[in-house]
Scaffold this motif. Structure first.
Motif, PDB file in Angstrom:
ATOM      1  N   GLN A   1      30.217  37.857  36.547  1.00  0.00           N
ATOM      2  CA  GLN A   1      32.232  37.360  36.725  1.00  0.00           C
ATOM      3  C   GLN A   1      32.082  39.146  35.986  1.00  0.00           C
ATOM      4  O   GLN A   1      32.795  39.113  36.318  1.00  0.00           O
ATOM      5  CB  GLN A   1      31.730  36.109  36.352  1.00  0.00           C
ATOM      6  CG  GLN A   1      32.396  35.129  37.593  1.00  0.00           C
ATOM      7  CD  GLN A   1      32.040  33.920  36.554  1.00  0.00           C
ATOM      8  OE1 GLN A   1      33.891  33.631  36.740  1.00  0.00           O
ATOM      9  NE2 GLN A   1      31.695  32.702  36.387  1.00  0.00           N
ATOM     10  N   TYR A   2      31.416  38.906  34.325  1.00  0.00           N
ATOM     11  CA  TYR A   2      31.561  40.342  33.947  1.00  0.00           C
ATOM     12  C   TYR A   2      31.405  41.317  34.817  1.00  0.00           C
ATOM     13  O   TYR A   2      32.772  42.758  34.995  1.00  0.00           O
ATOM     14  CB  TYR A   2      30.646  40.310  32.906  1.00  0.00           C
ATOM     15  CG  TYR A   2      31.184  41.725  32.135  1.00  0.00           C
ATOM     16  CD1 TYR A   2      32.124  41.219  30.519  1.00  0.00           C
ATOM     17  CD2 TYR A   2      30.124  42.330  32.203  1.00  0.00           C
ATOM     18  CE1 TYR A   2      32.270  42.192  30.275  1.00  0.00           C
ATOM     19  CE2 TYR A   2      30.758  43.628  31.144  1.00  0.00           C
ATOM     20  CZ  TYR A   2      31.695  43.703  30.592  1.00  0.00           C
ATOM     21  OH  TYR A   2      31.698  44.843  29.646  1.00  0.00           O
TER      22      TYR A   2
ATOM     23  N   LEU B   1      35.364  41.749  44.422  1.00  0.00           N
ATOM     24  CA  LEU B   1      33.633  40.456  44.328  1.00  0.00           C
ATOM     25  C   LEU B   1      32.968  39.227  43.570  1.00  0.00           C
ATOM     26  O   LEU B   1      32.690  38.184  43.429  1.00  0.00           O
ATOM     27  CB  LEU B   1      32.749  41.431  43.205  1.00  0.00           C
ATOM     28  CG  LEU B   1      31.920  42.065  43.806  1.00  0.00           C
ATOM     29  CD1 LEU B   1      31.026  43.883  43.379  1.00  0.00           C
ATOM     30  CD2 LEU B   1      30.987  41.947  45.261  1.00  0.00           C
ATOM     31  N   ALA B   2      35.270  39.067  43.158  1.00  0.00           N
ATOM     32  CA  ALA B   2      35.387  37.692  42.386  1.00  0.00           C
ATOM     33  C   ALA B   2      36.963  37.700  42.189  1.00  0.00           C
ATOM     34  O   ALA B   2      37.948  37.990  42.427  1.00  0.00           O
ATOM     35  CB  ALA B   2      34.934  37.438  41.203  1.00  0.00           C
ATOM     36  N   PRO B   3      37.050  36.222  42.757  1.00  0.00           N
ATOM     37  CA  PRO B   3      38.966  36.109  42.743  1.00  0.00           C
ATOM     38  C   PRO B   3      39.380  36.353  41.591  1.00  0.00           C
ATOM     39  O   PRO B   3      38.717  36.354  40.265  1.00  0.00           O
ATOM     40  CB  PRO B   3      39.215  34.850  43.660  1.00  0.00           C
ATOM     41  CG  PRO B   3      37.576  34.640  44.132  1.00  0.00           C
ATOM     42  CD  PRO B   3      36.803  34.836  43.366  1.00  0.00           C
ATOM     43  N   PRO B   4      41.019  36.898  41.849  1.00  0.00           N
ATOM     44  CA  PRO B   4      40.970  36.756  40.340  1.00  0.00           C
ATOM     45  C   PRO B   4      41.393  35.585  39.548  1.00  0.00           C
ATOM     46  O   PRO B   4      41.396  34.167  39.855  1.00  0.00           O
ATOM     47  CB  PRO B   4      42.473  37.608  40.542  1.00  0.00           C
ATOM     48  CG  PRO B   4      42.860  37.276  41.525  1.00  0.00           C
ATOM     49  CD  PRO B   4      41.515  36.774  42.951  1.00  0.00           C
ATOM     50  N   PRO B   5      41.564  35.845  37.970  1.00  0.00           N
ATOM     51  CA  PRO B   5      41.675  34.657  37.457  1.00  0.00           C
ATOM     52  C   PRO B   5      42.467  33.760  37.773  1.00  0.00           C
ATOM     53  O   PRO B   5      43.748  34.404  37.343  1.00  0.00           O
ATOM     54  CB  PRO B   5      41.219  35.164  36.116  1.00  0.00           C
ATOM     55  CG  PRO B   5      40.969  36.616  35.782  1.00  0.00           C
ATOM     56  CD  PRO B   5      40.872  37.446  37.605  1.00  0.00           C
TER      57      PRO B   5
ATOM     58  N   ARG C   1      38.646  31.382  42.687  1.00  0.00           N
ATOM     59  CA  ARG C   1      38.215  32.079  41.095  1.00  0.00           C
ATOM     60  C   ARG C   1      37.357  30.696  40.424  1.00  0.00           C
ATOM     61  O   ARG C   1      36.003  30.174  40.066  1.00  0.00           O
ATOM     62  CB  ARG C   1      39.057  32.464  40.123  1.00  0.00           C
ATOM     63  CG  ARG C   1      38.059  32.554  38.513  1.00  0.00           C
ATOM     64  CD  ARG C   1      36.977  33.594  39.345  1.00  0.00           C
ATOM     65  NE  ARG C   1      36.230  34.463  37.860  1.00  0.00           N
ATOM     66  CZ  ARG C   1      36.604  35.509  37.894  1.00  0.00           C
ATOM     67  NH1 ARG C   1      37.393  36.752  38.292  1.00  0.00           N
ATOM     68  NH2 ARG C   1      36.377  35.790  36.652  1.00  0.00           N
ATOM     69  N   TYR C   2      37.900  29.558  40.802  1.00  0.00           N
ATOM     70  CA  TYR C   2      36.988  27.930  40.625  1.00  0.00           C
ATOM     71  C   TYR C   2      36.387  27.744  41.264  1.00  0.00           C
ATOM     72  O   TYR C   2      35.450  27.442  41.034  1.00  0.00           O
ATOM     73  CB  TYR C   2      37.644  27.339  39.755  1.00  0.00           C
ATOM     74  CG  TYR C   2      39.060  28.043  38.613  1.00  0.00           C
ATOM     75  CD1 TYR C   2      38.390  27.420  37.334  1.00  0.00           C
ATOM     76  CD2 TYR C   2      40.156  28.037  38.953  1.00  0.00           C
ATOM     77  CE1 TYR C   2      39.025  28.340  36.044  1.00  0.00           C
ATOM     78  CE2 TYR C   2      41.003  28.638  37.478  1.00  0.00           C
ATOM     79  CZ  TYR C   2      40.448  28.240  36.879  1.00  0.00           C
ATOM     80  OH  TYR C   2      41.235  29.321  35.553  1.00  0.00           O
ATOM     81  N   ARG C   3      36.435  27.729  42.326  1.00  0.00           N
ATOM     82  CA  ARG C   3      35.429  27.261  44.156  1.00  0.00           C
ATOM     83  C   ARG C   3      34.349  28.723  43.622  1.00  0.00           C
ATOM     84  O   ARG C   3      33.181  28.270  43.630  1.00  0.00           O
ATOM     85  CB  ARG C   3      36.289  28.202  44.947  1.00  0.00           C
ATOM     86  CG  ARG C   3      37.187  26.838  45.494  1.00  0.00           C
ATOM     87  CD  ARG C   3      36.720  25.719  46.143  1.00  0.00           C
ATOM     88  NE  ARG C   3      37.594  24.907  46.361  1.00  0.00           N
ATOM     89  CZ  ARG C   3      37.488  23.911  45.752  1.00  0.00           C
ATOM     90  NH1 ARG C   3      36.214  23.585  45.255  1.00  0.00           N
ATOM     91  NH2 ARG C   3      38.549  22.759  46.259  1.00  0.00           N
ATOM     92  N   LEU C   4      34.179  30.113  43.145  1.00  0.00           N
ATOM     93  CA  LEU C   4      33.765  30.776  42.499  1.00  0.00           C
ATOM     94  C   LEU C   4      32.498  30.339  41.575  1.00  0.00           C
ATOM     95  O   LEU C   4      31.330  30.503  41.962  1.00  0.00           O
ATOM     96  CB  LEU C   4      34.096  32.624  42.002  1.00  0.00           C
ATOM     97  CG  LEU C   4      32.842  33.315  42.112  1.00  0.00           C
ATOM     98  CD1 LEU C   4      33.005  34.022  43.009  1.00  0.00           C
ATOM     99  CD2 LEU C   4      33.440  34.149  40.933  1.00  0.00           C
TER     100      LEU C   4
END
Ligand SMILES: N[C@@H](CCC(=O)N[C@@H](CS)C(=O)NCC(=O)O)C(=O)O
Length: 208
Positions: free
Chosen positions: A73-74, A84-88, A93-96
């Protein structure tokens, strides 16, 4: 420059894939996970991370980050424009994080670890349970191209690594057409292909 401690085809492969997908340069340090030495100079790897495990990402400010879920995530957040990651704050993002936890805990530690390290009842039980986890991922991918949303995220980098290792451990992922086509799709990505080729070639050299 970022630095990644890795061992060829270990779970740190997902972090290499993420760095390459993000277009980020990094210095890569290979570790012998048995002797806990940095290959290039025999330095004590436990001095880098007391956990003695890869991945370790050394940030620009010298801080060291461990745990694939955090490292991935970093890296993704360094290049938000890549998706590469949905936005906070977005539910995806929680699905990720849900997938990163599932892959890290249920697939990696729940199966691969006991199977490679032990030969007892625990290993047998882990092998029974992995069928459920694999089927869960396969069902999810029956109607989707990617784990989260409709584009590649670091969760896909993590699962790609795990599926390669499951195959190596003779878990029959090939009986699930959705997993076979997913893995083909992931490996068709230039960054994924290059990361795997680099580490497969290194794996053939002596150090563990
Ligand atoms: N929870 C950690 C696990 C890291 C891990 O177990 N890495 C393995 C390689 S796949 C390792 O370095 N093992 C060496 C050891 O535990 O001694 C993560 O998700 O990053």
């Amino acid at each position: 420059m970022l630095q990644l401690y890795f061992s060829p085809m270990a779970c740190s492969l997902a972090s290499r894939i993420a760095l390459m997908e993000a277009g980020l340069e990094a210095r890569y340090h290979r570790v012998n996970l048995v002797t806990k030495k940095r290959i290039e100079d025999d330095a004590d790897f436990r001095g880098i991370s007391a956990k003695g495990a890869v991945p370790v990402l050394v940030l620009e400010n010298g801080e060291r980050l461990t745990e694939s879920a955090a490292v991935l995530q970093y890296i993704a957040d360094l290049r938000p424009e890549t998706g590469l990651a949905p936005p906070p704050g977005h539910v995806d993002r929680y699905r990720l994080q849900e997938w990163l936890s599932f892959i890290g805990a249920e697939i990696h530690k729940g199966f691969l670890f006991p199977t490679f390290w032990y030969k007892d009842e625990a290993a047998k039980a882990a092998r029974v349970r992995i069928e459920e986890s694999v089927a869960f991922a396969a069902d999810h991918l029956n109607s989707r191209t990617h784990l989260v949303g409709d584009r590649f995220t670091v969760a896909d980098a993590h699962l790609t690594w795990a599926l390669l290792l499951l195959r190596y451990a003779r878990v029959e992922i090939d009986r699930h057409p959705s997993l076979v086509s997913y893995l083909e799709r992931m490996q068709a990505r230039p960054a994924v292909r290059e990361a795997i080729a680099t580490e497969s070639a290194l794996r053939k050299t002596v150090a563990v």
